[in-house]
Design an enzyme around this catalytic site. Structure first.
Site, PDB file in Angstrom:
ATOM      1  CG  ASN A 193      -6.212   2.330 -10.884  1.00  0.00           C
ATOM      2  OD1 ASN A 193      -6.601   1.087  -9.966  1.00  0.00           O
ATOM      3  ND2 ASN A 193      -5.813   2.664  -9.925  1.00  0.00           N
ATOM      4  CD  GLU A 194      -8.391   1.989  -6.065  1.00  0.00           C
ATOM      5  OE1 GLU A 194      -7.936   2.751  -4.935  1.00  0.00           O
ATOM      6  OE2 GLU A 194      -8.822   0.277  -6.271  1.00  0.00           O
ATOM      7  CE1 TYR A 262      -5.622  -5.158  -2.381  1.00  0.00           C
ATOM      8  CE2 TYR A 262      -6.939  -2.906  -3.155  1.00  0.00           C
ATOM      9  CZ  TYR A 262      -6.242  -4.370  -3.440  1.00  0.00           C
ATOM     10  OH  TYR A 262      -5.287  -3.734  -4.935  1.00  0.00           O
ATOM     11  CD  GLU A 318      -5.846  -2.324  -7.918  1.00  0.00           C
ATOM     12  OE1 GLU A 318      -5.568  -1.831  -6.436  1.00  0.00           O
ATOM     13  OE2 GLU A 318      -5.536  -1.610  -8.280  1.00  0.00           O
TER      14      GLU A 318
HETATM   15  O1  AHR Z   1      -3.275  -2.276  -5.040  1.00  0.00           O
HETATM   16  C1  AHR Z   1      -2.549  -0.915  -3.556  1.00  0.00           C
HETATM   17  C2  AHR Z   1      -3.312  -0.157  -4.369  1.00  0.00           C
HETATM   18  O2  AHR Z   1      -4.709  -0.363  -4.147  1.00  0.00           O
HETATM   19  C3  AHR Z   1      -3.675   0.264  -5.722  1.00  0.00           C
HETATM   20  O3  AHR Z   1      -2.215   1.002  -5.991  1.00  0.00           O
HETATM   21  C4  AHR Z   1      -4.804   0.490  -5.974  1.00  0.00           C
HETATM   22  O4  AHR Z   1      -5.109   0.271  -7.358  1.00  0.00           O
HETATM   23  C5  AHR Z   1      -5.948   0.105  -4.364  1.00  0.00           C
HETATM   24  O5  AHR Z   1      -6.572   1.213  -3.707  1.00  0.00           O
END
Ligand code: AHR
Length: 514
Positions: A193-194, A262, A318
């Site tokens: 992840n990331e 996001y 995400e």
């Molecule tokens: O969703 C919150 C965080 O955002 C997650 O843990 C991470 O993968 C992203 O940076």
């Protein structure tokens, strides 16, 4: 693809010519080719703040009604969304998670520090068995993110074996000792992840090498077939996608590429309040959300170069609004309220994902309960459903339906010097031949008339639901339950061959055409 521009029709009022804008939607009901995977409607639950602990897991001794430790009210509400898959245990938490800490008798499990999220004690009472139980209660597929950041290859390989093998081995013996005789089915497996950030601060080249190694040992056991999802980029980091896609070309090791984006209006240091905002933030949030289309197109273009047959899915695992935490709450818990603006953002994103379903095979809104753009908020034994929850409920009709190509010509919503298209749509036809159209009007001031032409289908009735509210920042709270919830929509009429929809300002509508 959505096409946007104005149509001006001169209208004579009191002898004076006035320009009236006409919003038009053409739906090609007989030209649908691509399925909107139900996995586009996926969710994400991390060991973060009160998402798992308090939000989902209360433990078997809790006075809050639960089934084997999992809240009954939350499960019942989530079942109403037909959740197709749930991503777990993170997020950044996954990059420090060692799964063997979360199996076996609860009182023998070690407590650790959740270093990413508030430095709180994680007692590991919710682990692999509890997560798989949750998926069974929700009747959804498990999407597990393995730890490539700080975990070993052996650790990840053994987790897959523990979960899915029915052969005789130390891992399956351990699983049986812990009370689970039969292997589980695990469909989706994230290889990190990331990894450009909290997952190890790697370069794409370094990640790719590691990923190949980890992937090699995540085997298919019994009749379980893992879909492996590589840790992808954030936002417009196209180089990350280029490096990974080039690498996978002849190897067939990757079934999905993850992407995170996001909606953060302004900047990460000043994200603004989830409920106390003016029109500037409303507009800015919508504009930032609409960027999702450009980001998907950018990554898809690179993916098309290396995978023209579209075998590899783009998994936007995400997404959602990220605002400042609610005043008085722990900053590391990412607890935010959820208003009509969140509902609009969810609906816009889902429309975009539907439109790009040929490449977008899964998405996961962050996160399910009490964190970021949540479906559900809890306070002790109380629970409240957010406006975003209701969007997922209205939109579930698109799950596994066929996308109908559409063309939208609409006016703009102007704020100051800037503008965005006022309307946003997607349409699909399900296996019973029922057409659903979802329409969003992002203009908070203006009701809009939308003329729809449905080509290639005979429609004889229309019904629908609408989600809106008086104020742009209306939200649902524990004492003001459900101020923002869908109601029956009567503003759509069939007129000859046309469907005329009066779309109120700041609203989301889903229509059903028979
Ligand atoms: O969703 C919150 C965080 O955002 C997650 O843990 C991470 O993968 C992203 O940076």
């Amino acid at each position: 693809m959505i096409i946007l521009f104005f149509l001006f029709v001169p209208v004579i009022t009191n002898g004076q010519a006035e320009e009236k804008q006409v919003n038009k939607l053409i739906i090609n009901a007989d030209l649908g080719k691509h399925k909107i995977s139900r996995h586009i409607y996926g969710h994400f639950a991390e060991h973060l703040g009160r998402c798992i602990y308090g939000g989902i897991w209360v433990g078997t001794d809790s006075p809050i009604p639960n089934t084997r430790g999992i809240r009954n009210d939350v499960v019942q509400a989530l079942r109403g969304l037909d959740i197709p898959n749930l991503r777990w245990p993170g997020g950044c938490f996954a990059d420090t998670y060692h799964w063997k800490d979360g199996i076996g008798p609860c009182n023998n499990r070690p407590s650790i520090v959740n270093v990413h999220w508030g430095g709180v004690t994680e007692d590991n009472s919710f682990g692999t068995h509890e997560f798989m139980e949750l998926c069974e209660q929700l009747n959804c597929e498990a999407y597990i993110t393995g730890n490539l950041g700080s975990g070993t290859v052996q650790e990840m390989a053994e987790w897959v074996e523990y979960l899915t093998s029915d052969a005789e081995s130390p891992m399956t013996k351990l699983r049986k000792e812990n009370g689970r005789e039969d292997p589980w089915q695990v469909k989706f497996w994230g290889i990190g992840n990331e990894n450009w950030g909290c997952g190890g601060n790697m370069s794409p080249e370094y990640y790719t090498d590691l990923m190949r190694r980890y992937s090699t040992y995540c085997r298919n056991y019994s009749d379980n077939k893992l879909l492996k999802i590589w840790g992808g980029p954030y936002g417009t980091d196209y180089n990350w996608t280029e490096v990974l896609m080039k690498e996978q070309k002849s190897r067939g090791m990757m079934q999905g590429l993850s992407l995170h984006y996001y909606t953060v209006y302004k900047d990460w240091g000043n994200k603004g309040s989830a409920t106390r905002f003016a029109e500037e933030e409303w507009f800015g949030t919508i504009k930032t959300t609409l960027k999702m289309e450009e980001i998907i197109t950018g990554h898809s273009t690179i993916m098309d170069k290396y995978d023209p047959e579209k075998r590899i899915g783009l998994y936007i695992d995400e997404w959602g609004n990220w605002f400042d935490v609610e005043p008085g709450t722990e900053p590391g818990f990412l607890y935010q309220q959820n208003s009509l603006r969140d509902a609009i953002v969810a609906a816009i994103n889902l429309n975009i994902f539907n439109q790009y379903c040929e490449r977008v095979k899964m998405t996961n809104i962050a996160q399910t309960v009490n964190v970021l753009q949540a479906m559900i908020l809890t306070r002790n034994e109380k629970m409240v459903l957010t406006p975003s929850y209701f969007v997922f409920k209205m939109y579930k009709v698109h799950q596994d339906a066929i996308l109908l190509p559409s063309e939208l010509k609409c006016e703009d919503y102007q704020f100051g010097e800037e503008k965005v298209p006022a309307l946003n749509v997607s349409a699909s036809v399900n296996k019973d031949g029922i057409i659903h159209i979802s329409v969003v009007n992002v203009n908070p001031h203006k009701n809009l008339k939308l003329e729809c032409e449905i080509r290639g289908a005979k429609v004889s009735s229309v019904s629908g639901e609408i989600l809106t509210s008086k104020e742009i920042n209306a939200f649902n709270d524990f004492d003001l339950k459900e101020r923002v919830f869908p109601v029956k929509f009567n503003g759509a009429k069939l007129k000859g061959e046309k469907l005329i929809v009066d779309v109120p300002a700041k609203s989301i509508i889903t229509l059903e055409l028979n």
